[in-house]
Design a protein around this motif. Structure first.
Motif, short mmCIF file in Angstrom:
data_model
loop_
_atom_site.label_atom_id
_atom_site.label_comp_id
_atom_site.label_asym_id
_atom_site.label_seq_id
_atom_site.Cartn_x
_atom_site.Cartn_y
_atom_site.Cartn_z
N PHE A 55 -1.27 -10.72 -46.66
CA PHE A 55 -2.67 -10.58 -46.97
C PHE A 55 -3.37 -11.40 -45.61
O PHE A 55 -2.85 -12.17 -45.14
N ASP A 56 -4.79 -11.05 -45.57
CA ASP A 56 -5.68 -11.53 -44.62
C ASP A 56 -6.58 -12.41 -45.00
O ASP A 56 -7.11 -13.39 -44.44
N SER A 67 -13.58 -20.10 -45.52
CA SER A 67 -15.19 -19.85 -45.04
C SER A 67 -15.86 -20.64 -45.59
O SER A 67 -15.86 -21.70 -46.27
N VAL A 68 -17.60 -20.59 -45.25
CA VAL A 68 -18.52 -21.29 -46.04
C VAL A 68 -18.45 -21.17 -47.41
O VAL A 68 -18.10 -19.80 -48.00
N LYS A 103 -4.90 -19.82 -38.16
CA LYS A 103 -4.84 -19.04 -36.75
C LYS A 103 -5.87 -17.86 -36.60
O LYS A 103 -6.49 -17.65 -35.59
N ASP A 104 -6.43 -17.51 -37.84
CA ASP A 104 -7.37 -16.17 -37.80
C ASP A 104 -8.83 -16.75 -37.77
O ASP A 104 -9.69 -16.50 -38.60
N ALA A 105 -9.20 -17.55 -36.70
CA ALA A 105 -10.57 -18.24 -36.66
C ALA A 105 -11.50 -17.30 -36.37
O ALA A 105 -12.46 -17.14 -36.86
N ASP A 106 -11.18 -16.10 -35.76
CA ASP A 106 -12.03 -14.99 -35.41
C ASP A 106 -12.69 -14.22 -36.77
O ASP A 106 -13.73 -13.94 -36.82
N LEU A 107 -11.61 -14.00 -37.57
CA LEU A 107 -11.96 -13.40 -38.81
C LEU A 107 -12.77 -14.15 -39.56
O LEU A 107 -13.77 -13.78 -40.26
N LYS A 108 -12.21 -15.54 -39.79
CA LYS A 108 -13.14 -16.41 -40.60
C LYS A 108 -14.58 -16.44 -40.01
O LYS A 108 -15.42 -16.44 -40.80
N ALA A 109 -14.69 -16.60 -38.76
CA ALA A 109 -16.14 -16.58 -38.18
C ALA A 109 -16.80 -15.55 -38.47
O ALA A 109 -18.13 -15.46 -38.65
N PHE A 131 -16.62 -13.39 -41.23
CA PHE A 131 -16.89 -13.65 -42.43
C PHE A 131 -18.06 -14.85 -42.78
O PHE A 131 -18.98 -14.41 -43.79
N ASP A 132 -17.86 -15.72 -42.30
CA ASP A 132 -18.99 -16.74 -42.13
C ASP A 132 -20.39 -16.41 -41.90
O ASP A 132 -21.30 -16.75 -42.56
N ALA A 133 -20.29 -15.69 -40.92
CA ALA A 133 -21.75 -15.10 -40.29
C ALA A 133 -22.47 -14.17 -41.32
O ALA A 133 -23.52 -14.61 -41.85
N GLU A 134 -21.49 -13.49 -41.88
CA GLU A 134 -22.08 -12.30 -42.95
C GLU A 134 -22.54 -13.15 -44.30
O GLU A 134 -23.33 -12.88 -44.91
N LEU A 135 -21.52 -14.16 -44.69
CA LEU A 135 -22.00 -14.81 -45.91
C LEU A 135 -23.04 -15.59 -45.75
O LEU A 135 -23.74 -15.65 -46.76
N LYS A 136 -23.36 -16.27 -44.82
CA LYS A 136 -24.59 -16.89 -44.38
C LYS A 136 -26.00 -16.20 -44.71
O LYS A 136 -26.94 -16.36 -45.20
N LYS A 137 -25.80 -14.75 -44.04
CA LYS A 137 -26.70 -13.73 -44.26
C LYS A 137 -27.02 -13.50 -45.55
O LYS A 137 -28.10 -13.26 -46.14
N ALA A 138 -26.07 -13.33 -46.37
CA ALA A 138 -25.87 -12.87 -47.81
C ALA A 138 -26.81 -13.99 -48.57
O ALA A 138 -27.25 -13.67 -49.66
N MET A 139 -26.47 -14.97 -48.21
CA MET A 139 -26.82 -16.24 -48.91
C MET A 139 -28.38 -16.25 -48.51
O MET A 139 -29.33 -16.58 -49.46
#
Length: 285
Positions: free
Chosen positions: A90-91, A110-111, A248-254, A256-264
């Motif tokens: 899983f990712d 994530s955040v 190691k998947d900092a790019d994927l986390k980044a 999701f972080d960006a979209e989660l912040k927008k969704a909040m």
């Protein structure tokens, strides 16, 4: 469960996988495989037809649509989730996972998109003293002396009682530290099992996440259960619920972080929280 079931064995395996894995180049993410338990209502649940629903899957649908990602959600038992993540099955992990310092050693987060209190539930609302629920909420941190003083009345009331709790939760160390010297602490493989023993009279109270307890108490067979004592919340239980990633998947986390912040920020998380939990659990900014 606010996650909630024993995880350390899986995490140790995950560390071993990470230690032996070569450094990977940044990936061009077009699809991700997401693991959830599918049985921790209302965070995630499996409907009769097999569809996975709940607060987190609906939030994930929004995030993936916005990121133009194909998201494949599959059910996975919690006790193998972290190992499966670090082994590449899983990712992303999505299972009401609370951010803690221990878990940060083996995975990235994530955040946070929710922050939930916990409470005792019993057959009698007057088992514990003080105001019930949010009206008398206690906010606790890692300071042992302040915590001990804050729960002194609960400590006295639980003398000689039996407390049920799901094994390996973020709440287990709190219950052990504050009440094991005066009460019997009985651990269970799942929160649902603890509730069954409460109904059977084998424990006097169960301590768990209020979102889970609200869902359980809404069922007709549990209408005799009642909250007792105050809600307990704060940094003592970690930094809130979040998605889990390989370190190691900092790019994927980044992403999701960006979209989660927008969704909040745009109220999406608030809307879904109120739909599934009947209250806004969006973390304070």
């Amino acid at each position: 469960m606010s996650r909630k079931i024993a995880w350390w064995g899986s995490a140790v395996f995950g560390l071993a996988v990470l230690a032996g894995a070569p450094l990977a180049q940044a990936k061009d993410w077009t699809s991700v495989n997401i693991a959830t338990e599918g049985s921790y209502e209302p965070w995630n649940l499996t409907l009769p037809g097999g569809k996975i629903s709940g607060f987190e899957p609906e939030l994930m649908d929004v995030l993936c649509e916005r990121m133009k990602l194909k998201c494949n959600i599959a059910v996975q038992n919690w006790d193998g989730m972290i190992a499966s993540l670090n082994a590449g099955k899983f990712d992303v992990l999505m299972d009401a996972i609370v951010i803690t310092d221990e878990r940060k050693q083996v995975m990235a987060f994530s955040v946070p998109y929710a922050q939930t209190p916990a409470s005792f539930v019993a057959l009698k609302a007057d088992l514990l003293p003080g105001k019930t629920g949010a009206a008398g909420a206690l906010t606790l941190d890692a300071d042992a002396d302040r915590t001990k003083a804050a729960v002194a009345n609960l400590h006295k009331a639980l003398d000689g009682k039996t407390i049920g709790i799901a094994s390996g939760t973020v709440y287990t160390p709190f219950i052990d530290a504050q009440f094991k010297d005066v009460a019997t602490v009985r651990e269970y493989g799942s929160s649902a099992e603890a509730i069954l023993d409460l109904q059977a009279g084998r424990v006097d109270a169960v301590f768990d996440d209020v979102t889970f307890l609200d869902s359980i108490m809404a069922k007709p067979e549990n209408n005799n259960l009642a909250y007792t004592g105050p809600q307990i919340k704060g940094p003592i239980f970690g930094d809130g619920e979040a998605l889990g990633f390989r370190q190691k998947d900092a790019d994927l986390k980044a992403r999701f972080d960006a979209e989660l912040k927008k969704a909040m920020a745009d109220g999406t998380v608030k809307k879904l929280s109120e739909k599934w939990f009947k209250v806004d659990l969006t973390p304070a900014s």
